[in-house]
Write a protein that holds these residues in place. Sequence first.
Motif, mmCIF file in Angstrom:
data_model
loop_
_atom_site.group_PDB
_atom_site.id
_atom_site.type_symbol
_atom_site.label_atom_id
_atom_site.label_comp_id
_atom_site.label_asym_id
_atom_site.label_seq_id
_atom_site.Cartn_x
_atom_site.Cartn_y
_atom_site.Cartn_z
ATOM 1 N N SER A 25 7.453 -5.062 2.753
ATOM 2 C CA SER A 25 7.515 -4.158 1.607
ATOM 3 C C SER A 25 7.497 -4.931 0.288
ATOM 4 C CB SER A 25 8.777 -3.303 1.679
ATOM 5 O OG SER A 25 9.920 -4.092 1.427
ATOM 6 N N LYS A 26 7.082 -4.243 -0.762
ATOM 7 C CA LYS A 26 7.054 -4.845 -2.090
ATOM 8 C C LYS A 26 8.455 -5.244 -2.539
ATOM 9 C CE LYS A 26 6.518 -2.865 -6.264
ATOM 10 N NZ LYS A 26 5.949 -2.050 -7.327
ATOM 11 N N ARG A 46 2.657 -6.410 -5.023
ATOM 12 C CA ARG A 46 1.991 -5.495 -4.098
ATOM 13 C C ARG A 46 0.971 -6.225 -3.218
ATOM 14 N NH1 ARG A 46 -2.701 -3.427 -3.809
ATOM 15 N NH2 ARG A 46 -3.302 -3.970 -5.931
ATOM 16 N N GLU A 47 0.132 -7.054 -3.853
ATOM 17 C CA GLU A 47 -0.874 -7.797 -3.101
ATOM 18 C C GLU A 47 -0.226 -8.773 -2.118
ATOM 19 O OE1 GLU A 47 -4.614 -8.328 -6.080
ATOM 20 O OE2 GLU A 47 -2.713 -9.231 -6.723
ATOM 21 N N GLU A 56 1.234 -6.833 0.863
ATOM 22 C CA GLU A 56 0.181 -6.420 1.784
ATOM 23 C C GLU A 56 -0.342 -7.602 2.604
ATOM 24 O OE1 GLU A 56 -2.749 -4.430 -0.609
ATOM 25 O OE2 GLU A 56 -1.473 -2.667 -0.892
ATOM 26 N N SER A 57 -0.459 -8.761 1.974
ATOM 27 C CA SER A 57 -0.957 -9.953 2.687
ATOM 28 C C SER A 57 0.016 -10.430 3.755
ATOM 29 C CB SER A 57 -1.205 -11.096 1.693
ATOM 30 O OG SER A 57 -2.240 -10.760 0.812
#
Length: 106
Positions: free
Chosen positions: A62-63, A53-54, A57-58
């Motif tokens: 998408s995950k 997830r992190e 986002e970075s």
Amino acid sequence: MTGTVMLPLDDYVVDVLMRDLVGHDRRPVSFLVYLWLAMEQQRRAKAVRISYREMAESIGVSKSSVQAAVNWLVRRKLLGVSKEKSTATPRYTVLRPWTAGAQRSR
């Protein structure tokens, strides 16, 4: 941007690996994940411990794309993944099999 430092990058990454992952394998997110992890590992001077997830986002994807990219990079032996426990956050080590040191260690 104040305090931004450009970290050195192997010519191989842009000249060969980008074409291979993006053009041949048709996996552009794999290239983005590799590049992001390589830069993070250089900046931190150690393996990168981060969740999907992190990382997603970075990078701005998408995950599930990050999960697929990590699996592909591990399969291609461009990324090492370790965990202390099965539920722990993974620690990623960027591998550079094209370097002379990687060839000698085989």
